[in-house]
Motif scaffolding. Sequence first.
Motif, PDB file in Angstrom:
ATOM      1  N   THR A 154       0.828  -1.203   0.000  1.00 51.01           N
ATOM      2  CA  THR A 154       0.000   0.000   0.000  1.00 51.01           C
ATOM      3  C   THR A 154       0.864   1.256   0.000  1.00 51.01           C
ATOM      4  O   THR A 154       0.614   2.203  -0.758  1.00 51.01           O
ATOM      5  CB  THR A 154      -0.933   0.000   1.225  1.00 51.01           C
ATOM      6  OG1 THR A 154      -1.773  -1.161   1.160  1.00 51.01           O
ATOM      7  CG2 THR A 154      -1.799   1.243   1.273  1.00 51.01           C
ATOM      8  N   LEU A 183      -6.600  -1.708  -4.518  1.00 49.20           N
ATOM      9  CA  LEU A 183      -5.931  -0.415  -4.429  1.00 49.20           C
ATOM     10  C   LEU A 183      -6.803   0.762  -4.830  1.00 49.20           C
ATOM     11  O   LEU A 183      -6.495   1.900  -4.478  1.00 49.20           O
ATOM     12  CB  LEU A 183      -4.666  -0.426  -5.296  1.00 49.20           C
ATOM     13  CG  LEU A 183      -3.587  -1.382  -4.799  1.00 49.20           C
ATOM     14  CD1 LEU A 183      -2.430  -1.437  -5.800  1.00 49.20           C
ATOM     15  CD2 LEU A 183      -3.063  -0.985  -3.436  1.00 49.20           C
ATOM     16  N   LEU A 186      -7.849   3.252  -2.130  1.00 48.87           N
ATOM     17  CA  LEU A 186      -6.878   4.168  -1.499  1.00 48.87           C
ATOM     18  C   LEU A 186      -7.147   5.616  -1.820  1.00 48.87           C
ATOM     19  O   LEU A 186      -7.579   5.985  -2.846  1.00 48.87           O
ATOM     20  CB  LEU A 186      -5.459   3.798  -1.916  1.00 48.87           C
ATOM     21  CG  LEU A 186      -5.024   2.408  -1.557  1.00 48.87           C
ATOM     22  CD1 LEU A 186      -3.615   2.172  -2.078  1.00 48.87           C
ATOM     23  CD2 LEU A 186      -5.042   2.222  -0.057  1.00 48.87           C
TER      24      LEU A 186
END
Length: 186
Positions: A154, A183, A186
Motif C-alpha cells: 500500500t 488499491l 486508497l
Amino acid sequence: DTMHEGVIVIDEKNEFLDAPNRGVANQHHDQYLKNTLERDRAIISMFLATGIRVSELVGLDLEDVNLNKLYFDVQRKGGKKERLYMGQDLADILYVWLFKREAMGLPKSQQAFFISLQRNRMGVSAVEKMISKYAQAVLGKKLSPHRLRATYGTELYKITKDIYKVATALGHSISLKAYEEGLLAL
C-alpha cells in the motif's frame, strides 16, 4: 491518514517497529526480551521495509543476505530465485541481529538467517505468533505477516501510483483485477 482495513497507518507502523523494545509484559519478559530483541526487530523491519512473504523470510540462509551490497535473495513461490534490495537502515538492523546471532555460538551447519530460542530455523507459525503477540500488545489489534506485507504494498502504491511496480516488488504475476480492486479504495 487512514488506509483501508488490514494495513497499519504511519503512526502505528512506527509504534510497531518499536514493539520489540517495549515487549510484552510478563514474568519472563526481561529474559525473553534479552534473547529476542534484535531478532524480532529485524523480522518486523524486513516485513515493513521489503514486503517479503513469511515463507521467504523463514527460508533465508546466511548466504542469501549481503549487507554490504544491500540485497538478499529469496525463493519465490514456484521456486524462482529473486534478488530483493534493502536500504541502509534495514541493513544496519540486520547487522545488529547477525552480531547477536553470531554470539549464540551456533554450529556452522546452522545456516538459517533467523533462529529460534531453541537454536533452530524459525518456522512460519513462530513468526506469525510473534507478529500477532506484538500487534496485540502494542497496537491492540490482530496483525499477521501478510498484513505487514500489505502495508508495504500500500505504501509503495501511494508513492509510485504504479500497480505494475507494486506487483513486481511483491513477487506477484500481474493480475490487475485483484490489484485494482484492492488499491482503488486508497
